[in-house]
Structure formats: C-alpha cells, structure tokens
Scaffold this motif. Structure first.
Motif, PDB file in Angstrom:
ATOM      1  N   ARG A   1     -17.663   4.040   3.566  1.00  0.00           N
ATOM      2  CA  ARG A   1     -16.851   4.740   4.527  1.00  0.00           C
ATOM      3  C   ARG A   1     -17.217   6.124   4.622  1.00  0.00           C
ATOM      4  O   ARG A   1     -16.625   6.991   5.023  1.00  0.00           O
TER       5      ARG A   1
ATOM      6  N   ASP B   1     -14.478  11.099   2.962  1.00  0.00           N
ATOM      7  CA  ASP B   1     -13.140  11.713   3.088  1.00  0.00           C
ATOM      8  C   ASP B   1     -13.310  13.370   3.054  1.00  0.00           C
ATOM      9  O   ASP B   1     -12.507  14.042   2.448  1.00  0.00           O
TER      10      ASP B   1
ATOM     11  N   ARG C   1      -6.887  14.221   1.546  1.00  0.00           N
ATOM     12  CA  ARG C   1      -7.157  12.937   1.091  1.00  0.00           C
ATOM     13  C   ARG C   1      -5.934  12.347   0.358  1.00  0.00           C
ATOM     14  O   ARG C   1      -5.069  13.103  -0.039  1.00  0.00           O
TER      15      ARG C   1
ATOM     16  N   CYS D   1      -5.430   6.846  -3.719  1.00  0.00           N
ATOM     17  CA  CYS D   1      -5.980   5.607  -3.660  1.00  0.00           C
ATOM     18  C   CYS D   1      -5.015   4.754  -4.232  1.00  0.00           C
ATOM     19  O   CYS D   1      -4.462   4.726  -5.167  1.00  0.00           O
TER      20      CYS D   1
ATOM     21  N   CYS E   1     -11.955   2.878  -4.288  1.00  0.00           N
ATOM     22  CA  CYS E   1     -12.384   4.460  -3.911  1.00  0.00           C
ATOM     23  C   CYS E   1     -13.564   4.744  -4.665  1.00  0.00           C
ATOM     24  O   CYS E   1     -13.953   5.834  -4.636  1.00  0.00           O
TER      25      CYS E   1
ATOM     26  N   TYR F   1      -9.325   8.973  -4.612  1.00  0.00           N
ATOM     27  CA  TYR F   1      -8.664   9.161  -3.083  1.00  0.00           C
ATOM     28  C   TYR F   1      -9.341   8.397  -2.133  1.00  0.00           C
ATOM     29  O   TYR F   1     -10.572   7.650  -2.302  1.00  0.00           O
ATOM     30  N   ARG F   2      -8.706   7.622  -1.299  1.00  0.00           N
ATOM     31  CA  ARG F   2      -9.101   6.809  -0.225  1.00  0.00           C
ATOM     32  C   ARG F   2      -8.641   7.015   0.900  1.00  0.00           C
ATOM     33  O   ARG F   2      -7.372   6.905   1.409  1.00  0.00           O
ATOM     34  N   GLY F   3      -9.609   7.668   1.989  1.00  0.00           N
ATOM     35  CA  GLY F   3      -8.826   7.688   3.228  1.00  0.00           C
ATOM     36  C   GLY F   3      -8.179   9.186   3.252  1.00  0.00           C
ATOM     37  O   GLY F   3      -8.003   9.970   2.296  1.00  0.00           O
ATOM     38  N   ARG F   4      -7.925   9.658   4.818  1.00  0.00           N
ATOM     39  CA  ARG F   4      -7.271  10.847   4.867  1.00  0.00           C
ATOM     40  C   ARG F   4      -6.123  10.878   5.758  1.00  0.00           C
ATOM     41  O   ARG F   4      -5.989   9.905   6.684  1.00  0.00           O
TER      42      ARG F   4
ATOM     43  N   THR G   1      -0.181  12.250  -1.053  1.00  0.00           N
ATOM     44  CA  THR G   1      -1.160  13.165  -1.774  1.00  0.00           C
ATOM     45  C   THR G   1      -0.804  13.787  -2.956  1.00  0.00           C
ATOM     46  O   THR G   1       0.392  13.256  -3.287  1.00  0.00           O
TER      47      THR G   1
END
Length: 574
Positions: free
Chosen positions: A229, A249, A485, A488, A505, A510-513, A564
């Motif tokens: 990603r 991210d 971020r 996860c 992750c 962390y995964r995504g924002r 977060t």
C-alpha cells in the motif's frame, strides 16, 4: 548492408566504399559553394552575411549543420523549427507519436542510427513514410533512409526531446514491452541478486531497458510497493549502494538495497515506461504512465533529477479503486460533516481546505463534491494534477507549456456557466482574486491553500493581496486537516501476532490513515476582526471562545476511541 556480429557497421564495406544502406552523416552538411543558397533558404531565421561567415568557420558545420546553425543564431530550437517550417512548407509537429503503420521504419532502421541522426517514424500510407526529425539539414541521411525503406519520405519537423520520445516509443512497441504487471512472488534480496546477475552491462540504454530481467525486476518492485500500500517509491542512488524506499502511510521505509550497478537499468526502464528521454541524464524530467494489475489500473507519475551519484527517481502511485471518496472514510466526525455540508450546499461563497502537501485536502474536497447534486449543478475543476475521476463533473488539467495556469484556466471555466468550481490550489494574487470574484458573482468556489491551521488562512489571503473586505464578503469557512496513522487492527499496534510479524501492517504497528480536522465557520464577529486585518492568533482566540474545536481536540477524541495513539498525534501535531 555491411554487418558484423549482427550489428550495423557504420564504416566502409569490403570494397572500400560506404555501404549503400548505412546511415552515415557525411556528407550531410552543405558544401561551401551551396552555403549562399542555404543562407537564402534560411532567411527568416536571420542568417545574414556575418553569421554565414561564422557558420562556415564553426567546427562541425559540415557534419552537424543544424546544431551549429542554432548556436550561431543563438535561437531557441522550438522557434527556429517553426520558422523553418513556415519558410519551407514542412509541417511542424510538437509532440509526434508513432502509429502502427510506422513499424516498417523501426524494423529496418537500426535504433542507434535513428538516435544519432534524430529521426523517427510516425506513420505510413503504404506508399510514403512520414518521419519526424530534429535535424533538417541532413539530405544524405534522408536519402539513405528512403533507400533502406524502399519508399519516399514525408519529413516533418519536431523538437529534439520530442523526437527522442518518438524513437523510444517506436522501438518499445516493436519490442512488445510488457505494460501489464502480473502477480509476481514477493520481492526479496535473493530475487534482486538473481536479477542483477541476469542483467547485462552495456551503453545502449534502450536495449538495457528492454532486457527481460530488467522488465521483471521493475515489475516486481512496483507490485511489492502496491502490495504494501505504498503511495510513493523512491529510487535513491548513494555512493556505494542503491536504496529503494516505500512511503507507507506517510512514512518513508527502506525496502531494498540492490547493487548500485542496477541503477542505470532501473532508471532506463522507468523512463521508457513514462515516455521520457533516456539519453538525457543531466536534466530533471517528469512523466506519467498507467499500468495494470488484474482489473486495477494504477496511475504512475515519475520525477527524475540528476544527483552526484546518479539519477534519483520518485514515483507517485495512485490506485483509484482503493481510494474511498467519502467523508466517513476520511475520518470526519458527524458534527463537522453537518457543518461542512451546510456550506457546500450554499449557492455561492468560498470554502477553503488548508494543510501541508499530502495531508488529504483534495480527497476531502472530492468526498464533499460526491454529495453535491451534480445533475442540477454544473461542477467544474482546475487541478494540477487531476488525481480523481468523478462522474458528472468537468475537470481541467493545468499545463503551463500550453499557458493553462490556475488563473487562465479559472477565467475559462467562468465562461462555461459553472455553479460549483474547485480550484486545486490558490498560489498567487491573481488566482486568489479570480476565485474571490467568482464567489461574489453567484458561484460556490472550493479551493486549497497551504497554511498550518484554519485561522491562518485568513491573513494568508490578505498577504497574497486580497483586500480584507473581499474576504469578509466571500469566505464561508476554512477546514484545516492533517493525517495520522491508524492503529493496526490485526495486531492492535503491537507489530506481531503470536510472535510472528503481522502480515497486515508488515510489523509497522499502523495500517492506514485518517484525518484530524478543525473547521472555522466565519461568524459576524470574525468578519469584523478580519476587516481590521487582525492576525491569526487573535482570530483563533475569538473562534475558540465561540466554540471552535482545534485539530488537537479532534485528534484526542480519536485517541479516546482507540483509532490512533498519542505518540502519533504528537508526531503530527507537536
């Protein structure tokens, strides 16, 4: 045609004469007794007697007459070709593209010869071949090409860089280079070492870019970046190694360190994919392309600059199928959504979205546009670049080379009877004034601006040159945002699951924002302060007294919700 080891030999044949089909320049230049006729022919370019004398004495005037002519005249190549086209009746084509009918040219004319003489095939009607050249004063070369192709030529004039791109694309199509990325095995150091051992060395950059191991290696890098990603790929040559980094991210992460010897191969392949001049290794270049992975289309924008250790390349990857253009998806609270949509649904006025580059401003604007009734309202945009395609709106791309700037594009849009206008970025006084005027004449204007918070946008507009009374008359509100971020969900921010790396992750925790926002709604009290050129700090204090919630307040609410953590909030907002 004389050959040695399967390659074109540009020397004499066994009989001591120049081979009939060899593309040699000599005697491409005009003889001294023909120079007067040439000067008359080139009259519109300003070739007077004194310059003619300089031309005759200049080194290379017999072998590279056009290049020397440009030096003597001190004239821009583009303008000189246009003047020559007017004088001779030849067509000037700024950006030629090879057609399928030009395949005979690329089959019969060697690539190194086409590059040396700046000649590329465009199309053929079966009787003649249309070619583009950046060196018009080489009749011997044209004669030899006619002999080799066994058909007459129709010559058009094009700039050097455009001809180089034409040649790249022509030989790439002939080589049937892969443009679709297949699902490769995940890239690792052993795969890179295997590819490095398979890639041969050489000075022919185009041939290097067409080697199967190079194509496979670059495809594997792209696929691995998309699997993780990544939004960007950095190819960073250093003194003793090549570092490939992914931006995931918002954070740069070292992914691989291939041998430095692979740098020219990777660079050449990426340039060919994005239609850049692979022979130009000393000037910045920008290009773009689209690749496919299954049913997905990935837009790639490439930037390359020369450094002391080689070419540094950055690729921006945009997978439109993975982008959720929805205010819920970007993390906006219901309270803010209601206030923002109240402004978006108004018939006129201006709404600004502020934040640094890469903070998701355009995504938020398009998420808001998605809720507008596009059947009854004419929605138009001017952007640089156009990142998203939204059905039912008209989008214009900024193109400074064609004199399409934000200001000129906005003027054109206002003649298209728009109801809603999105301006990709307010950069200068002219664009700001036009946007303000549009908002005052019955249009809703959405625009982005680079400021640190929402209250700072107001003094920023005034600093640009917009009068305070115009700001108070048009501005409805300012939305500021940052991206943090998300923890996860697979490993709950630990990076491991049962002692092994989290595959969601990749161990990053962390995964995504998601975005954190603050929305400043312009009240009557704020308008009074804006009219007196009040600074951003006092504007913010008044807004807080009226219930304004800052980005930090929004971020801490997301921390409390477990989306977060405080470390991430501190990193972004401290």
């Amino acid at each position: 045609m004389a050959k040695r080891n399967g390659k074109l030999r540009k020397g004499a044949s066994d009989s001591g004469r120049t081979p009939a089909g060899a593309l040699v320049a000599a005697p491409a230049g005009p003889r001294p007794d023909e120079l007067a006729r040439v000067a008359k022919l080139l009259g519109p370019l300003g070739m007077d007697a004194e310059r003619l004398k300089q031309f005759r004495l200049a080194p290379g005037s017999d072998t590279e007459p056009w290049d020397v002519l440009l030096q003597v005249l001190a004239m821009d190549e583009h303008r000189a070709l246009e003047l020559l086209a007017e004088r001779t009746g030849l067509e000037f084509v700024a950006e030629p593209r090879p057609g399928e009918s030009s395949s005979r040219f690329y089959e019969l004319i060697p690539a190194d010869a086409a590059r040396e003489h700046h000649v590329g095939g465009i199309e053929s009607d079966g009787r003649t071949m249309t070619i583009a050249t950046a060196r018009p004063l080489q009749p011997a070369v044209f004669s030899l090409i006619e002999e080799r192709l066994d058909m007459p030529l129709r010559v058009v004039l094009s700039p050097r860089a455009a001809v180089a791109n034409l040649i790249n694309r022509g030989y790439e199509q002939r080589g049937d280079l892969v443009t679709e990325i297949v699902e490769e095995m995940p890239l690792d150091e052993s795969a890179i070492q295997t590819a490095a051992g398979s890639i041969g060395a050489g000075n022919d950059l185009l041939a290097l870019a067409r080697q199967t191991p190079v194509i496979r290696l670059v495809n594997m890098i792209l696929f691995e970046a998309l699997r993780r990603r990544a939004s960007d790929i950095h190819v960073h040559p250093q003194e003793n190694r090549l570092v490939i980094r992914f931006r995931i991210d918002g954070m740069l992460i070292d992914a691989f360190t291939p041998p430095i010897s692979l740098a020219p191969a990777i660079s050449s392949r990426l340039k060919v994919m994005t239609e850049l001049d692979i022979a130009n290794r000393h000037a910045p270049q920008d290009g773009q392309t689209t690749v496919r992975i299954g049913q997905k289309k990935i837009d790639i924008r490439l930037s390359v600059i020369p450094t002391i250790y080689g070419e540094r390349i950055v690729l921006r990857l945009l997978d439109q199928t993975q982008t959720e253009l929805d205010l819920d998806a970007v993390g906006m609270s219901k309270r803010l959504q209601g206030a923002l949509m109240d402004m978006i649904e108004r018939p006129n006025g201006m709404v600004l979205v502020t934040g640094p580059t890469g903070s998701g401003k355009t995504t938020t604007l398009y998420a808001a546009l998605g809720r507008i009734d596009r059947a009854s309202r004419n929605v138009m945009t001017i952007e640089d670049p156009v990142e998203y395609r939204l059905q039912g709106i008209s989008q214009m791309q900024v193109n400074p080379k064609r004199n399409v700037t934000f200001a000129t594009g906005l003027r054109a849009l206002l003649r298209q009877d728009p109801d809603v206008i999105l301006v990709g970025e307010v950069r200068d006084q002219e664009t700001a004034s036009l946007a303000i005027q549009a908002s005052l004449t019955g249009h809703l204007v959405l625009a982005t601006l680079h400021t640190n918070d929402a209250p700072s946008a107001i003094p920023r507009l005034i600093d640009i040159g917009v009068e305070p009374f115009l700001v108070t008359s048009s501005l409805l509100g300012v939305l500021a945002q940052r991206l943090v971020r998300k923890i996860c969900p697979g490993c709950n921010g630990q990076g491991t699951v049962d002692g092994t790396r989290c595959e969601q992750c990749f161990g990053l925790c962390y995964r995504g924002r998601l975005a954190v926002h603050e929305l400043l709604v312009i009240s009557d009290e704020l308008r009074e302060m804006i009219g007196t050129r009040t600074d951003g700090v006092r504007l913010k204090n008044l807004a807080v007294d009226q219930g304004f919630k800052t980005m930090r307040d929004d971020a801490m609410e997301k921390v409390a919700a477990g989306l977060t953590d405080q470390a991430e909030v501190f990193r972004v907002l401290h």
